[in-house]
Design a protein around this motif. Structure first.
Motif, mmCIF file in Angstrom:
data_model
loop_
_atom_site.group_PDB
_atom_site.id
_atom_site.type_symbol
_atom_site.label_atom_id
_atom_site.label_comp_id
_atom_site.label_asym_id
_atom_site.label_seq_id
_atom_site.Cartn_x
_atom_site.Cartn_y
_atom_site.Cartn_z
ATOM 1 N N ALA A 72 17.920 -8.549 -7.165
ATOM 2 C CA ALA A 72 18.064 -8.063 -5.796
ATOM 3 C C ALA A 72 17.053 -6.973 -5.528
ATOM 4 O O ALA A 72 16.745 -6.174 -6.392
ATOM 5 N N THR A 73 16.536 -6.972 -4.302
ATOM 6 C CA THR A 73 15.584 -5.947 -3.900
ATOM 7 C C THR A 73 15.981 -5.436 -2.527
ATOM 8 O O THR A 73 16.363 -6.229 -1.669
ATOM 9 N N PRO A 74 15.940 -4.166 -2.292
ATOM 10 C CA PRO A 74 16.270 -3.658 -0.964
ATOM 11 C C PRO A 74 15.401 -4.311 0.097
ATOM 12 O O PRO A 74 14.213 -4.579 -0.128
ATOM 13 N N PRO A 75 15.954 -4.601 1.255
ATOM 14 C CA PRO A 75 15.200 -5.292 2.308
ATOM 15 C C PRO A 75 14.249 -4.353 3.019
ATOM 16 O O PRO A 75 14.502 -3.888 4.122
ATOM 17 N N VAL A 76 13.165 -4.020 2.365
ATOM 18 C CA VAL A 76 12.178 -3.129 2.954
ATOM 19 C C VAL A 76 10.827 -3.803 2.955
ATOM 20 O O VAL A 76 10.552 -4.683 2.150
ATOM 21 N N GLY A 77 9.953 -3.342 3.885
ATOM 22 C CA GLY A 77 8.597 -3.852 3.916
ATOM 23 C C GLY A 77 8.539 -5.258 4.467
ATOM 24 O O GLY A 77 9.533 -5.896 4.810
ATOM 25 N N GLY A 78 7.312 -5.758 4.564
ATOM 26 C CA GLY A 78 7.108 -7.107 5.019
ATOM 27 C C GLY A 78 6.813 -8.018 3.851
ATOM 28 O O GLY A 78 6.966 -7.637 2.696
ATOM 29 N N PRO A 79 6.368 -9.248 4.083
ATOM 30 C CA PRO A 79 6.047 -10.180 2.995
ATOM 31 C C PRO A 79 5.016 -9.581 2.058
ATOM 32 O O PRO A 79 4.015 -9.025 2.490
ATOM 33 N N SER A 80 5.295 -9.674 0.764
ATOM 34 C CA SER A 80 4.396 -9.198 -0.289
ATOM 35 C C SER A 80 4.062 -7.718 -0.134
ATOM 36 O O SER A 80 3.014 -7.263 -0.542
ATOM 37 N N GLY A 81 4.993 -6.963 0.467
ATOM 38 C CA GLY A 81 4.783 -5.520 0.553
ATOM 39 C C GLY A 81 3.801 -5.096 1.612
ATOM 40 O O GLY A 81 3.199 -4.045 1.516
ATOM 41 N N VAL A 82 3.599 -5.896 2.662
ATOM 42 C CA VAL A 82 2.718 -5.494 3.748
ATOM 43 C C VAL A 82 3.321 -4.280 4.447
ATOM 44 O O VAL A 82 4.528 -4.241 4.708
ATOM 45 N N PRO A 83 2.544 -3.252 4.745
ATOM 46 C CA PRO A 83 3.103 -2.055 5.361
ATOM 47 C C PRO A 83 3.813 -2.364 6.668
ATOM 48 O O PRO A 83 3.368 -3.214 7.442
ATOM 49 N N PRO A 84 4.942 -1.688 6.938
ATOM 50 C CA PRO A 84 5.635 -1.904 8.198
ATOM 51 C C PRO A 84 4.823 -1.370 9.364
ATOM 52 O O PRO A 84 3.896 -0.591 9.198
ATOM 53 N N ALA A 85 5.174 -1.825 10.572
ATOM 54 C CA ALA A 85 4.472 -1.365 11.763
ATOM 55 C C ALA A 85 4.626 0.142 11.907
ATOM 56 O O ALA A 85 5.644 0.723 11.551
ATOM 57 N N GLN A 86 3.590 0.791 12.440
ATOM 58 C CA GLN A 86 3.606 2.241 12.567
ATOM 59 C C GLN A 86 4.303 2.637 13.869
ATOM 60 O O GLN A 86 3.681 2.933 14.884
ATOM 61 N N ASP A 87 5.640 2.628 13.830
ATOM 62 C CA ASP A 87 6.412 3.076 14.971
ATOM 63 C C ASP A 87 6.424 4.597 15.002
ATOM 64 O O ASP A 87 5.776 5.260 14.192
ATOM 65 N N ALA A 88 7.189 5.157 15.939
ATOM 66 C CA ALA A 88 7.195 6.609 16.099
ATOM 67 C C ALA A 88 7.668 7.304 14.830
ATOM 68 O O ALA A 88 7.137 8.363 14.454
ATOM 69 N N GLN A 89 8.657 6.738 14.144
ATOM 70 C CA GLN A 89 9.166 7.353 12.919
ATOM 71 C C GLN A 89 8.111 7.362 11.825
ATOM 72 O O GLN A 89 7.941 8.354 11.110
ATOM 73 N N GLU A 90 7.378 6.258 11.700
ATOM 74 C CA GLU A 90 6.335 6.185 10.688
ATOM 75 C C GLU A 90 5.183 7.127 11.023
ATOM 76 O O GLU A 90 4.608 7.775 10.137
ATOM 77 N N LEU A 91 4.849 7.242 12.296
ATOM 78 C CA LEU A 91 3.782 8.162 12.688
ATOM 79 C C LEU A 91 4.171 9.610 12.385
ATOM 80 O O LEU A 91 3.330 10.410 11.952
ATOM 81 N N ALA A 92 5.452 9.934 12.594
ATOM 82 C CA ALA A 92 5.915 11.282 12.260
ATOM 83 C C ALA A 92 5.858 11.514 10.754
ATOM 84 O O ALA A 92 5.513 12.604 10.290
ATOM 85 N N ARG A 93 6.185 10.487 9.985
ATOM 86 C CA ARG A 93 6.127 10.599 8.527
ATOM 87 C C ARG A 93 4.695 10.851 8.075
ATOM 88 O O ARG A 93 4.428 11.726 7.224
ATOM 89 N N LEU A 94 3.767 10.105 8.623
ATOM 90 C CA LEU A 94 2.368 10.270 8.249
ATOM 91 C C LEU A 94 1.833 11.638 8.672
ATOM 92 O O LEU A 94 1.059 12.261 7.951
ATOM 93 N N ALA A 95 2.270 12.116 9.833
ATOM 94 C CA ALA A 95 1.832 13.445 10.277
ATOM 95 C C ALA A 95 2.323 14.528 9.311
ATOM 96 O O ALA A 95 1.588 15.461 8.967
ATOM 97 N N ALA A 96 3.580 14.391 8.851
ATOM 98 C CA ALA A 96 4.114 15.364 7.897
ATOM 99 C C ALA A 96 3.366 15.299 6.578
ATOM 100 O O ALA A 96 3.093 16.340 5.953
ATOM 101 N N LEU A 97 3.005 14.103 6.134
ATOM 102 C CA LEU A 97 2.238 13.946 4.901
ATOM 103 C C LEU A 97 0.877 14.614 5.021
ATOM 104 O O LEU A 97 0.460 15.389 4.142
ATOM 105 N N HIS A 98 0.167 14.331 6.088
ATOM 106 C CA HIS A 98 -1.179 14.875 6.238
ATOM 107 C C HIS A 98 -1.161 16.380 6.445
ATOM 108 O O HIS A 98 -2.110 17.080 6.058
#
Length: 424
Positions: free
Chosen positions: A7-33
């Motif tokens: 079993a694997t948690p249902p995350v990501g797209g096929p073969s680990g393709v990054p998910p779309a950069q929605d507002a939550q992901e953009l906020a995550r990336l801003a915090a990282l940078h």
């Protein structure tokens, strides 16, 4: 969260393709940078944590990975190369940051989506990753451990991994504080060096984990050099504001303003202004203020408080400059008035000014012994840049709970007769 075989948690797209950069992901990336850690040099504070995690869990690999928009970058690792990037589609930690709790894969080869990741291809059969949060809550990376064989991972072990993750998160938070402190201090520092024939001048501030209360300054005019180094103590978060006010007071009597006795006027004005600048903050200031007459090497100075001013001789000797009186802003009960003192800086000698933070690094509890311990670390006859580098390297190695400032002025050796025009 524990991953059961198959079993694997249902995350990501096929073969680990990054998910779309929605507002939550953009906020995550801003915090990282905003952390400013991507593609930076190794740091002992992170290396220590992964080495300990590897030892505690008895695994061959432990790492801290930061997950960017299109890659995983390894900030620190034990048993694995650090400073390397992996595309997200081959990154196990990109799965980890998409869920609130730990991702545990007890056997990566049993039908899990992680089978396509780089670590699995390199023979890793067990993976556990704890998401790492920035101060604002965004999951910016993972503290992960890996093994070459499948293994069970108990709830108690998950709790220990979470505690290790908290240690990393504290360092991530400190990174932001260090960046803020560094930015505050950079505003206070001189815009550039000053050219004084026959002399070298260097200085550096190394902030602790809060906004900087330590700084240095210099200016030159008409054959004179004004030097200042100060440290605000007891102000906590207000230290940067107090320091900024103090610098303005000191600069108000700097070179370029007519004055008969520059050092006295600098300190007298600052002694009045320092309590006002620190009003409500409970601060006082230790300071070194001096005027150098460049032609003869005469130094007129005031050393207020507990910093240290040393002259490193060209022959390896060291002499300490005498203090002048109490710190600025203290109650009159501690004394008032400052003795203006004079010292000579001979060719080949280096003046080294250290703020209070350096004295706290000495293992000797006696103030005099502490200063001697500081002095013994520096050979005589070194240049300004080298003196600053040595002092800063020692402080960083020892660890410093408060801001540090070092200021160095080196008088170049007199040229030998054989090196003059027409020699040889």
């Amino acid at each position: 969260m524990t991953g059961s075989p198959g079993a694997t948690p249902p995350v990501g797209g096929p073969s680990g393709v990054p998910p779309a950069q929605d507002a939550q992901e953009l906020a995550r990336l801003a915090a990282l940078h905003e952390l400013g850690l991507l593609d930076t040099a190794p740091e002992e504070r992170f290396e220590r944590i992964v080495s300990l995690a590897r030892l505690v869990f008895q695994v061959p690999v432990a790492a801290i990975a930061l997950v960017d928009a299109d890659r995983q970058w390894v900030k620190a690792a034990s048993g694995l190369d650090a400073g390397v990037s992996v595309p997200l589609r081959y990154s196990p930690c990109h799965y980890t940051v998409q869920q609130p709790g730990a991702l545990v894969l007890e056997d990566t080869a049993r039908g899990t989506r992680a089978v396509d990741t780089t670590v699995v291809r390199q023979g890793m059969r067990f993976y556990a990753g704890q998401p790492l949060r920035a101060r604002t809550g965004e999951r910016v990376g993972s503290l992960c451990i890996m093994d070459a064989v499948p293994r069970a991972f108990s709830a108690d072990e998950q709790e220990v991994l979470a505690q290790f993750g908290q240690l990393v998160e504290r360092e991530l938070a400190a990174t932001g504080e260090l960046a803020a402190a560094g930015a505050a201090q950079r505003v206070l520092l001189p815009a550039g060096s000053v050219g004084v024939p026959g002399y070298e001048l260097a200085g550096r501030c190394t902030p602790a984990r809060r906004a900087g209360g330590s700084y240095f300054d210099w200016a030159a005019e008409d054959g004179r050099v004004q030097l200042e180094a100060a440290d605000v103590l007891g102000a906590e978060t207000a230290s940067a504001a107090v320091t900024s006010g103090l610098r303005a007071l000191l600069r108000a009597t700097g070179p370029g303003r007519p004055r008969r006795r520059p050092v006295e006027r600098t300190v007298e004005r600052s002694s009045v202004g320092a309590p006002a600048a620190a009003d409500g903050a409970g601060a006082f200031v230790t300071a070194f203020a001096a005027t150098l007459e460049a032609a003869g090497g005469t130094l007129v100075y005031v050393l207020a408080g507990y910093g240290a001013a040393l002259v490193l001789g060209a022959d390896g000797g060291v002499r300490r400059l005498a203090g002048s009186g109490p710190a600025l802003g203290l109650s009159p009960a501690y004394g008032s008035g400052w003795d203006v003192r004079t010292a000579a800086l001979d060719p080949g000698e280096t003046l080294l000014v250290l703020t209070d933070g350096f004295l706290g690094l000495s293992p000797d509890a006696q103030p005099a012994g502490g200063l001697d311990a500081v002095a013994r670390r520096y050979p005589g006859g070194i240049g300004a840049d080298e003196a600053v580098d040595l002092a800063t390297a020692w402080a960083v190695t020892e660890g410093h709970p408060i801001d540090l400032t070092v200021l160095a002025l080196h008088r170049l050796p007199a040229p030998s007769p054989s090196s003059g025009p027409g020699s040889g």
